[in-house]
Design a protein around this motif. Sequence first.
Motif, short mmCIF file in Angstrom:
data_model
loop_
_atom_site.label_atom_id
_atom_site.label_comp_id
_atom_site.label_asym_id
_atom_site.label_seq_id
_atom_site.Cartn_x
_atom_site.Cartn_y
_atom_site.Cartn_z
N PHE A 53 4.74 -5.57 -11.29
CA PHE A 53 6.49 -6.15 -11.35
C PHE A 53 6.49 -7.16 -9.62
CE2 PHE A 53 7.01 -2.45 -12.87
CZ PHE A 53 7.53 -2.96 -14.42
N ILE A 54 6.41 -8.74 -10.17
CA ILE A 54 6.42 -9.32 -9.35
C ILE A 54 8.14 -10.20 -9.11
CG2 ILE A 54 5.61 -11.73 -7.85
CD1 ILE A 54 2.78 -11.10 -9.60
N VAL A 58 6.27 -9.98 0.84
CA VAL A 58 6.50 -10.92 2.17
C VAL A 58 8.06 -11.47 2.20
CG1 VAL A 58 6.07 -14.26 2.41
CG2 VAL A 58 4.39 -12.20 1.04
N PRO A 59 8.50 -11.16 3.42
CA PRO A 59 10.00 -10.83 3.42
C PRO A 59 11.35 -12.41 3.29
CG PRO A 59 8.94 -10.28 5.61
CD PRO A 59 8.02 -11.08 4.44
N TYR A 60 11.67 -12.09 2.49
CA TYR A 60 12.75 -13.11 1.50
C TYR A 60 12.01 -13.89 0.69
CZ TYR A 60 14.78 -11.92 6.31
OH TYR A 60 15.84 -10.95 7.46
N SER A 61 10.97 -14.16 0.53
CA SER A 61 10.15 -14.63 -0.10
C SER A 61 9.84 -13.37 -1.79
CB SER A 61 9.21 -15.50 0.56
OG SER A 61 8.52 -16.06 -0.59
N ARG A 62 8.94 -13.27 -1.28
CA ARG A 62 8.22 -11.43 -2.69
C ARG A 62 8.04 -10.37 -2.32
NH1 ARG A 62 3.09 -13.56 -5.37
NH2 ARG A 62 4.35 -14.95 -6.98
N PHE A 63 8.31 -9.60 -2.90
CA PHE A 63 8.83 -8.14 -3.43
C PHE A 63 7.51 -7.90 -4.62
CE2 PHE A 63 10.57 -3.85 -4.21
CZ PHE A 63 10.02 -3.50 -3.63
N SER A 64 6.80 -7.15 -4.17
CA SER A 64 5.71 -6.71 -6.47
C SER A 64 5.30 -5.03 -5.86
CB SER A 64 4.85 -7.91 -6.43
OG SER A 64 3.61 -7.30 -5.11
N TYR A 65 5.01 -5.36 -7.26
CA TYR A 65 4.69 -3.20 -6.91
C TYR A 65 4.17 -3.20 -8.31
CZ TYR A 65 9.24 -2.66 -8.92
OH TYR A 65 10.13 -3.13 -10.19
N MET A 66 2.67 -2.35 -8.61
CA MET A 66 2.95 -2.19 -9.09
C MET A 66 3.35 -0.29 -9.92
SD MET A 66 -1.63 -2.58 -10.16
CE MET A 66 -1.16 -3.94 -10.22
N ALA A 67 2.76 -0.27 -11.61
CA ALA A 67 3.22 0.86 -12.00
C ALA A 67 2.19 1.71 -11.30
CB ALA A 67 3.49 0.83 -13.20
N ILE A 113 3.41 -0.64 -3.87
CA ILE A 113 3.90 -1.82 -3.67
C ILE A 113 2.45 -2.40 -2.95
CG2 ILE A 113 5.29 -3.29 -1.61
CD1 ILE A 113 6.59 -0.56 -1.26
N THR A 114 2.68 -3.70 -3.75
CA THR A 114 1.36 -4.43 -3.31
C THR A 114 1.33 -5.70 -2.75
OG1 THR A 114 2.03 -5.65 -5.36
CG2 THR A 114 0.31 -3.79 -5.55
N GLY A 171 0.97 -1.06 -0.15
CA GLY A 171 -0.08 -0.08 0.15
C GLY A 171 0.94 1.35 -0.47
N CYS A 172 1.93 0.67 0.77
CA CYS A 172 2.89 2.17 0.24
C CYS A 172 3.42 2.47 -1.38
CB CYS A 172 3.84 2.16 1.76
SG CYS A 172 3.54 2.04 2.94
N LYS A 173 4.30 3.80 -1.14
CA LYS A 173 4.33 3.92 -2.63
C LYS A 173 5.87 3.74 -2.41
CE LYS A 173 0.72 6.13 -4.28
NZ LYS A 173 -0.03 4.94 -5.36
N ALA A 174 6.40 3.56 -3.63
CA ALA A 174 8.01 3.46 -3.99
C ALA A 174 8.08 4.86 -5.47
CB ALA A 174 8.40 2.14 -4.50
#
Length: 131
Positions: A92-93, A76-85, A72-73, A45-48
């Motif tokens: 992007f996942i 999951v620490p050490y597993s998944r980082f995703s964000y949407m333009a 940022i969507t 929910g936060c912006k990058a």
Amino acid sequence: MDNEDRSIYIDADPETVWHALTNEDNFSAWYAPGSVWRIPELEAGCKALFTLMPSEHNQLEEGEHVDMSFTITEVVPYSRFSYMADEDELHFIFDVRSENAGSRVTVNMDGFGLSLENLKAFAEGRELPNV
């Protein structure tokens, strides 16, 4: 860019790879070197923010830049980082998993070959091949 997964094996543990993906200084070092990521809070929910600067890998002229905003969507620490333009809703996942003595990183987009090579070199403590 289409939606075919790309992956790479990295000779580094998932924690090291995770910090390369989610720490703004680390992300800025390997992803489009010379450009800048700002990730004030690593939370869904936060912006990058990303500022793309000119390089031999893009069409920007000296003095130009492109500012992009992402939401940022998933984290999951050490597993998944995703964000949407925010502009075009391109999602992007990045998935990270243990493999052998290192990690496998998979991104859901084709066209990330050079960036994944840079991520691998950065996480392994080597010189970036694509600057």
